[in-house]
Design an enzyme around this catalytic site. Sequence first.
Site, mmCIF file in Angstrom:
data_model
loop_
_atom_site.group_PDB
_atom_site.id
_atom_site.type_symbol
_atom_site.label_atom_id
_atom_site.label_comp_id
_atom_site.label_asym_id
_atom_site.label_seq_id
_atom_site.Cartn_x
_atom_site.Cartn_y
_atom_site.Cartn_z
ATOM 1 N N MET A 120 77.235 -12.761 82.384
ATOM 2 C CA MET A 120 76.823 -12.014 80.853
ATOM 3 C C MET A 120 76.657 -13.613 80.133
ATOM 4 O O MET A 120 77.627 -13.925 79.874
ATOM 5 C CB MET A 120 77.628 -11.207 80.459
ATOM 6 C CG MET A 120 77.780 -9.726 81.265
ATOM 7 S SD MET A 120 79.305 -8.612 80.624
ATOM 8 C CE MET A 120 80.359 -9.584 81.159
ATOM 9 N N PHE A 167 81.475 -12.660 73.791
ATOM 10 C CA PHE A 167 80.618 -13.664 74.168
ATOM 11 C C PHE A 167 80.524 -13.847 75.616
ATOM 12 O O PHE A 167 80.582 -12.844 76.356
ATOM 13 C CB PHE A 167 81.169 -14.812 73.462
ATOM 14 C CG PHE A 167 81.241 -14.828 71.889
ATOM 15 C CD1 PHE A 167 80.279 -14.635 71.232
ATOM 16 C CD2 PHE A 167 82.473 -14.378 71.359
ATOM 17 C CE1 PHE A 167 80.277 -14.359 69.903
ATOM 18 C CE2 PHE A 167 82.655 -14.254 70.091
ATOM 19 C CZ PHE A 167 81.641 -14.228 69.180
ATOM 20 N N GLY A 168 79.993 -15.184 76.126
ATOM 21 C CA GLY A 168 79.720 -15.097 77.204
ATOM 22 C C GLY A 168 80.744 -15.068 78.297
ATOM 23 O O GLY A 168 82.007 -15.470 78.143
ATOM 24 N N SER A 169 80.495 -14.356 79.358
ATOM 25 C CA SER A 169 81.651 -13.937 80.214
ATOM 26 C C SER A 169 81.268 -13.434 81.663
ATOM 27 O O SER A 169 79.858 -13.561 81.811
ATOM 28 C CB SER A 169 82.528 -12.978 79.501
ATOM 29 O OG SER A 169 81.648 -11.692 79.171
ATOM 30 N N ARG A 170 81.843 -12.993 82.370
ATOM 31 C CA ARG A 170 81.618 -12.717 83.835
ATOM 32 C C ARG A 170 82.487 -11.251 84.410
ATOM 33 O O ARG A 170 83.606 -11.156 84.091
ATOM 34 C CB ARG A 170 81.566 -13.859 84.797
ATOM 35 C CG ARG A 170 81.472 -13.441 86.015
ATOM 36 C CD ARG A 170 81.798 -14.854 86.921
ATOM 37 N NE ARG A 170 82.405 -14.708 88.229
ATOM 38 C CZ ARG A 170 82.892 -15.628 89.085
ATOM 39 N NH1 ARG A 170 82.543 -17.016 88.608
ATOM 40 N NH2 ARG A 170 83.209 -15.775 90.334
#
Length: 221
Positions: free
Chosen positions: A97, A184-187
Site C-alpha cells: 500500500m 502510511f506506506g505498509s504491506r
Amino acid sequence: MFHREGQKIILTTFFIVVALIIASQYFIDVEWVRWSVQIGGWVVLILILQFFRNPKRLVTPNFDEILAPVDGKVVAIEEVYESEYFKDNRRQVSIFMSPVNVHVTRYAASGTVTYSKYHPGKYLVAWHPKSSTENERTTVVLHTPKFGEIGYRQIAGAMARRIVNYAEEGEQVTQGQDAGFIKFGSRVDLLLPLDCDIAIRLNQKVVGAKTCIAALRKKND
C-alpha cells in the site's frame, strides 16, 4: 466517510489550519506569502482527509473466495515456510500500500479468529523481503468453513509507526468487515493453503473487499 483512527488527527489538523489561515491574515503582509501559507495549509488537510478515507464497500460473504484485505499492488506471490503459527509451507500473497491507497484492513474471509498477536520490530521499507519477519507487524489467523485456517500479517513500512488490529481470539468475523488500520506506506501478507487457486497476478492492483485473491480448487483439478 473517514476511518475512526483518523478522527483526532483530522480534527487537530483542521483547527491548526484554520488558526494558521486566520493568523496569516493579520501577521503576513506580503500577499503571495500569505496565499502560499493558506494554500499549503489546505493542501495538508486534504492529504490527511485522503489518507484516512474509508469508502463503504458492501460485501456478500462468499465462503469459496478469499478477498483482498487491502487496496494496493501485488508485489509477491510465492511459496514460503511460515514458522510463527502454521509451521508449514503456505502460499504467500503480498500487497503493498502506498500513502495514496486506502489503508483500512478488512477481513479477507468469514470465520473465527484463532490467533492474533502483535510483534514490535524494525521499520524496513515494506517491500523488503525481511519486512515480513523483522518489521513491526501483527499476525492474525482465521478458521474458515471452506479453506481451513488462513492467515494475514499487517506489516509496518518505513514511514508507519502504528498498526491497529481489531482481531481478538475467539471472535466471529465476517468477510469485508473492518479488521484494522495501518498508517502510511505498509504491506499486508496473506498466508493461504497451497491447494487453493490464486486468482490474481504479480503487479496487479487490487481493491480491498472486492478483488478475489484466491478460490477453492475444483475437484477435477
